[in-house]
Design a protein around this motif. Structure first.
Motif, PDB file in Angstrom:
ATOM      1  N   VAL A  46      13.145  -7.105  17.687  1.00  0.00           N
ATOM      2  CA  VAL A  46      12.475  -5.886  17.213  1.00  0.00           C
ATOM      3  C   VAL A  46      12.064  -6.109  15.760  1.00  0.00           C
ATOM      4  O   VAL A  46      12.920  -6.340  14.897  1.00  0.00           O
ATOM      5  CB  VAL A  46      13.419  -4.661  17.320  1.00  0.00           C
ATOM      6  CG1 VAL A  46      12.755  -3.422  16.734  1.00  0.00           C
ATOM      7  CG2 VAL A  46      13.817  -4.423  18.776  1.00  0.00           C
ATOM      8  N   ARG A  47      10.766  -6.056  15.505  1.00  0.00           N
ATOM      9  CA  ARG A  47      10.259  -6.348  14.161  1.00  0.00           C
ATOM     10  C   ARG A  47      10.385  -5.156  13.225  1.00  0.00           C
ATOM     11  O   ARG A  47      10.266  -4.018  13.652  1.00  0.00           O
ATOM     12  CB  ARG A  47       8.787  -6.775  14.244  1.00  0.00           C
ATOM     13  CG  ARG A  47       8.630  -8.035  15.049  1.00  0.00           C
ATOM     14  CD  ARG A  47       7.200  -8.488  15.134  1.00  0.00           C
ATOM     15  NE  ARG A  47       7.155  -9.680  15.977  1.00  0.00           N
ATOM     16  CZ  ARG A  47       6.322 -10.684  15.787  1.00  0.00           C
ATOM     17  NH1 ARG A  47       5.438 -10.645  14.826  1.00  0.00           N
ATOM     18  NH2 ARG A  47       6.358 -11.734  16.588  1.00  0.00           N
ATOM     19  N   LYS A  48      10.592  -5.457  11.942  1.00  0.00           N
ATOM     20  CA  LYS A  48      10.720  -4.409  10.935  1.00  0.00           C
ATOM     21  C   LYS A  48       9.423  -3.616  10.784  1.00  0.00           C
ATOM     22  O   LYS A  48       8.333  -4.191  10.859  1.00  0.00           O
ATOM     23  CB  LYS A  48      11.070  -5.030   9.573  1.00  0.00           C
ATOM     24  CG  LYS A  48      12.464  -5.598   9.492  1.00  0.00           C
ATOM     25  CD  LYS A  48      12.733  -6.230   8.137  1.00  0.00           C
ATOM     26  CE  LYS A  48      14.126  -6.849   8.117  1.00  0.00           C
ATOM     27  NZ  LYS A  48      14.396  -7.583   6.890  1.00  0.00           N
ATOM     28  N   ASN A  49       9.563  -2.326  10.526  1.00  0.00           N
ATOM     29  CA  ASN A  49       8.419  -1.435  10.256  1.00  0.00           C
ATOM     30  C   ASN A  49       7.294  -1.596  11.266  1.00  0.00           C
ATOM     31  O   ASN A  49       6.106  -1.649  10.912  1.00  0.00           O
ATOM     32  CB  ASN A  49       7.896  -1.657   8.832  1.00  0.00           C
ATOM     33  CG  ASN A  49       8.962  -1.329   7.804  1.00  0.00           C
ATOM     34  OD1 ASN A  49       9.530  -2.221   7.197  1.00  0.00           O
ATOM     35  ND2 ASN A  49       9.284  -0.060   7.649  1.00  0.00           N
ATOM     36  N   THR A  50       7.698  -1.715  12.516  1.00  0.00           N
ATOM     37  CA  THR A  50       6.762  -1.890  13.626  1.00  0.00           C
ATOM     38  C   THR A  50       7.180  -0.939  14.736  1.00  0.00           C
ATOM     39  O   THR A  50       8.362  -0.653  14.889  1.00  0.00           O
ATOM     40  CB  THR A  50       6.838  -3.350  14.135  1.00  0.00           C
ATOM     41  OG1 THR A  50       6.422  -4.225  13.086  1.00  0.00           O
ATOM     42  CG2 THR A  50       5.954  -3.591  15.341  1.00  0.00           C
ATOM     43  N   VAL A  51       6.201  -0.455  15.500  1.00  0.00           N
ATOM     44  CA  VAL A  51       6.521   0.332  16.698  1.00  0.00           C
ATOM     45  C   VAL A  51       6.492  -0.627  17.890  1.00  0.00           C
ATOM     46  O   VAL A  51       5.459  -1.248  18.173  1.00  0.00           O
ATOM     47  CB  VAL A  51       5.519   1.487  16.929  1.00  0.00           C
ATOM     48  CG1 VAL A  51       5.910   2.280  18.175  1.00  0.00           C
ATOM     49  CG2 VAL A  51       5.468   2.416  15.713  1.00  0.00           C
ATOM     50  N   THR A  52       7.631  -0.774  18.561  1.00  0.00           N
ATOM     51  CA  THR A  52       7.723  -1.609  19.759  1.00  0.00           C
ATOM     52  C   THR A  52       7.833  -0.681  20.960  1.00  0.00           C
ATOM     53  O   THR A  52       8.738   0.150  21.014  1.00  0.00           O
ATOM     54  CB  THR A  52       8.955  -2.526  19.696  1.00  0.00           C
ATOM     55  OG1 THR A  52       8.872  -3.345  18.520  1.00  0.00           O
ATOM     56  CG2 THR A  52       9.038  -3.426  20.930  1.00  0.00           C
ATOM     57  N   ALA A  53       6.905  -0.813  21.905  1.00  0.00           N
ATOM     58  CA  ALA A  53       6.928   0.030  23.114  1.00  0.00           C
ATOM     59  C   ALA A  53       7.552  -0.748  24.266  1.00  0.00           C
ATOM     60  O   ALA A  53       7.228  -1.922  24.482  1.00  0.00           O
ATOM     61  CB  ALA A  53       5.513   0.461  23.482  1.00  0.00           C
ATOM     62  N   LEU A  54       8.459  -0.103  24.991  1.00  0.00           N
ATOM     63  CA  LEU A  54       9.047  -0.687  26.205  1.00  0.00           C
ATOM     64  C   LEU A  54       8.416   0.016  27.395  1.00  0.00           C
ATOM     65  O   LEU A  54       8.503   1.238  27.515  1.00  0.00           O
ATOM     66  CB  LEU A  54      10.566  -0.490  26.229  1.00  0.00           C
ATOM     67  CG  LEU A  54      11.347  -0.866  24.957  1.00  0.00           C
ATOM     68  CD1 LEU A  54      12.845  -0.661  25.172  1.00  0.00           C
ATOM     69  CD2 LEU A  54      11.068  -2.301  24.529  1.00  0.00           C
ATOM     70  N   ILE A  55       7.729  -0.745  28.242  1.00  0.00           N
ATOM     71  CA  ILE A  55       7.017  -0.152  29.374  1.00  0.00           C
ATOM     72  C   ILE A  55       7.494  -0.773  30.680  1.00  0.00           C
ATOM     73  O   ILE A  55       8.156  -1.805  30.687  1.00  0.00           O
ATOM     74  CB  ILE A  55       5.477  -0.309  29.231  1.00  0.00           C
ATOM     75  CG1 ILE A  55       5.086  -1.794  29.197  1.00  0.00           C
ATOM     76  CG2 ILE A  55       4.970   0.411  27.985  1.00  0.00           C
ATOM     77  CD1 ILE A  55       3.574  -2.041  29.285  1.00  0.00           C
ATOM     78  N   GLY A  56       7.104  -0.118  31.788  1.00  0.00           N
ATOM     79  CA  GLY A  56       7.475  -0.627  33.111  1.00  0.00           C
ATOM     80  C   GLY A  56       7.750   0.544  34.040  1.00  0.00           C
ATOM     81  O   GLY A  56       7.866   1.690  33.598  1.00  0.00           O
ATOM     82  N   PRO A  57       7.863   0.278  35.344  1.00  0.00           N
ATOM     83  CA  PRO A  57       8.084   1.353  36.318  1.00  0.00           C
ATOM     84  C   PRO A  57       9.461   2.001  36.167  1.00  0.00           C
ATOM     85  O   PRO A  57      10.330   1.470  35.480  1.00  0.00           O
ATOM     86  CB  PRO A  57       7.961   0.637  37.678  1.00  0.00           C
ATOM     87  CG  PRO A  57       8.236  -0.801  37.381  1.00  0.00           C
ATOM     88  CD  PRO A  57       7.767  -1.053  35.983  1.00  0.00           C
ATOM     89  N   SER A  58       9.652   3.141  36.814  1.00  0.00           N
ATOM     90  CA  SER A  58      10.952   3.837  36.764  1.00  0.00           C
ATOM     91  C   SER A  58      12.059   2.915  37.264  1.00  0.00           C
ATOM     92  O   SER A  58      11.872   2.185  38.242  1.00  0.00           O
ATOM     93  CB  SER A  58      10.918   5.081  37.650  1.00  0.00           C
ATOM     94  OG  SER A  58      10.068   6.033  37.087  1.00  0.00           O
TER      95      SER A  58
END
Length: 257
Positions: A46-58
């Motif tokens: 997880v990078r600093k001062n970055t928005v990391t999105a976690l995606i995928g099906p339920s």
């Protein structure tokens, strides 16, 4: 004289670069609920001062992974986490770690807005009070105002700070929960589908807020919406059946997966 090999020098440089860029590092993270394995050897930085999105099906493991970052899985009976997760190079699962302090550093905003059954003011002041971050009325006033300002909510609620937080609209309640998380001065904010219970206008306000917050915080967001991931994040990680399938810059993920 000890001369380091070229490979060792390269590895040390790589480590130094990763230390500088990464706020949290997950290595070979697996999660078990009893006998059932929910995550399989996930490696995600997880990078600093970055928005990391976690995606995928339920049911693919994205919320499970999110909860490993501040040990929320500890609250689930029979849950076991293996591998390592570090925050600023310190293992968050080390026995010496104070979990309350960890969750102050790695705050969380849940899917459904969950303000305390207290006034707007007390919702924000609660965390700083139990962590001893503010003592005088002036300190609390400042923390409350700053947190609400950062959450883009102050102008909407400044005349009713002593009214119940539960009286706000859904979108305002969610921004109140974000302000509550900010109040204890976290370094990382985890968001588990923060817009899934909101209408499009409230969602747009929260997304705009996420964009503003990343200058001061590292943010990890779980979302079902590909469009939302594309709008708010700089990095995206795709999960499927408990495996991390791919992680990359968001624009690359959505144009050339």
């Amino acid at each position: 004289m000890n001369i380091m090999s070229e490979a060792a020098v390269e590895k040390a440089l790589e480590q130094k670069m990763s230390d500088a860029h990464f706020k949290m590092v997950g290595k070979d993270v697996s999660v078990y609920y009893g006998e059932k394995r929910a995550l399989f050897d996930v490696n995600l930085n997880v990078r600093k001062n970055t928005v990391t999105a976690l995606i995928g099906p339920s049911g693919c493991g994205k919320s499970t992974f999110l909860r490993t970052l501040n040990r929320m899985n500890d609250t689930i009976e029979g849950c076991r986490v293996t591998g390592s997760i570090t925050l600023d190079n310190a293992d968050v699962y080390d026995q010496s770690v104070d979990v309350v302090e960890l969750r102050a550093r790695v705050g969380m905003v849940f899917q459904k807005p969950n303000p305390f059954p207290k006034s707007i003011y007390e919702n924000i002041a609660y965390g700083p009070r139990i962590h001893g971050l503010a003592r005088t009325k002036a300190d609390f006033d400042e923390v409350v105002e700053n947190s609400l300002q950062k959450a883009g909510l102050f102008n909407e609620v400044k005349d009713r700070l002593h009214e119940p937080g539960t009286g706000l609209s859904g979108g305002q309640q969610q921004r109140l929960c974000i302000a509550r998380a900010i109040a204890v001065g976290p370094e990382v904010i985890l968001m588990d589908e923060p817009c899934s219970a909101l209408d499009p206008i409230a969602t747009a306000k929260v997304e705009e807020l996420i964009h503003e917050l990343r200058t001061n915080f590292t943010i990890v967001i779980v979302t079902h919406s590909m469009q939302q991931a594309a709008r708010v994040s700089q990095r995206t990680a795709m999960f499927h059946l408990g495996n991390l399938v791919e992680e990359n810059d968001t624009d690359k993920m959505f144009t050339n997966p």
